[in-house]
Design a protein around this motif. Structure first.
Motif, short mmCIF file in Angstrom:
data_model
loop_
_atom_site.label_atom_id
_atom_site.label_comp_id
_atom_site.label_asym_id
_atom_site.label_seq_id
_atom_site.Cartn_x
_atom_site.Cartn_y
_atom_site.Cartn_z
N MET A 1 0.92 -1.34 0.06
CA MET A 1 0.00 0.00 -0.11
C MET A 1 0.74 1.26 -0.12
O MET A 1 1.74 1.37 0.80
N LYS A 2 0.67 1.94 -1.05
CA LYS A 2 1.39 3.54 -0.75
C LYS A 2 0.61 4.29 -0.05
O LYS A 2 -0.51 4.14 0.38
N ASN A 3 1.53 5.39 0.19
CA ASN A 3 0.77 6.58 1.20
C ASN A 3 1.37 7.80 1.09
O ASN A 3 2.43 7.88 0.01
N ASN A 4 0.51 8.83 1.35
CA ASN A 4 1.03 10.20 1.17
C ASN A 4 1.45 10.78 2.46
O ASN A 4 1.26 12.01 2.74
N ILE A 5 1.77 10.17 3.51
CA ILE A 5 2.16 10.58 4.83
C ILE A 5 3.06 11.67 4.72
O ILE A 5 3.21 12.69 5.29
N LYS A 6 4.27 11.47 3.97
CA LYS A 6 5.32 12.50 4.07
C LYS A 6 4.87 13.77 3.47
O LYS A 6 5.28 14.69 3.65
N VAL A 7 4.07 13.64 2.20
CA VAL A 7 3.77 14.71 1.44
C VAL A 7 2.82 15.56 2.56
O VAL A 7 2.87 16.67 2.83
N ALA A 8 2.02 14.88 3.18
CA ALA A 8 1.00 15.53 4.34
C ALA A 8 1.76 16.19 5.40
O ALA A 8 1.58 17.35 5.87
N ARG A 9 2.93 15.40 5.88
CA ARG A 9 3.80 16.10 6.81
C ARG A 9 4.31 17.52 6.24
O ARG A 9 4.31 18.34 6.97
N ALA A 10 4.80 17.40 4.92
CA ALA A 10 5.30 18.54 4.60
C ALA A 10 4.22 19.71 4.39
O ALA A 10 4.62 21.22 4.84
N LYS A 11 3.10 19.47 4.10
CA LYS A 11 2.27 20.54 4.02
C LYS A 11 1.80 21.19 5.53
O LYS A 11 1.58 22.30 5.46
N LYS A 12 2.04 20.13 6.37
CA LYS A 12 1.66 20.67 7.80
C LYS A 12 2.82 21.28 8.32
O LYS A 12 2.96 21.64 9.50
N ASN A 13 4.08 20.95 7.63
CA ASN A 13 5.35 21.34 8.19
C ASN A 13 5.64 20.95 9.77
O ASN A 13 5.79 21.40 10.54
N ILE A 14 5.43 19.53 9.98
CA ILE A 14 5.81 18.76 10.89
C ILE A 14 6.75 17.68 10.78
O ILE A 14 6.78 17.09 9.75
N THR A 15 7.43 17.45 11.60
CA THR A 15 8.47 16.36 11.57
C THR A 15 7.99 14.98 11.95
O THR A 15 6.81 14.84 12.33
N GLN A 16 8.67 14.01 11.50
CA GLN A 16 8.20 12.41 11.85
C GLN A 16 8.14 12.46 13.41
O GLN A 16 7.06 11.96 13.89
N ALA A 17 8.82 13.06 14.18
CA ALA A 17 8.56 12.92 15.64
C ALA A 17 7.51 13.71 16.02
O ALA A 17 6.70 13.07 17.01
N GLU A 18 7.39 14.73 15.50
CA GLU A 18 6.18 15.49 16.02
C GLU A 18 4.86 14.54 15.84
O GLU A 18 3.76 14.78 16.39
N LEU A 19 4.81 14.28 14.47
CA LEU A 19 3.83 13.47 14.09
C LEU A 19 3.54 12.01 14.89
O LEU A 19 2.40 11.70 15.38
#
Length: 68
Positions: A1-19
């Protein structure tokens, strides 16, 4: 399954740790999902969609191989 998590994080300007903190999982879990190495549970997928204020189908995409 593909996802757009990285793109969504970039749009919200949050890090992996914050998410990870928002979703109550480890940063490694977020990283594994972004790399396509981990498929989240339904509950986690719903949490992420809620965090990003989007539909599941916008965040996660089934590949043809997911149907096989």
């Amino acid at each position: 399954m593909k996802n757009n998590i990285k793109v969504a994080r970039a749009k919200k300007n949050i890090t992996q740790a914050e998410l990870a903190a928002l979703a109550k999982v480890s940063r490694q879990t977020i990283n594994a999902m972004e790399l396509g190495k981990y498929v989240p549970s339904t509950v986690l997928a719903l949490k992420l969609a809620s965090i990003f204020e989007t539909e599941l189908s916008e965040l996660f995409i089934l590949d043809k191989e997911d149907w096989e």
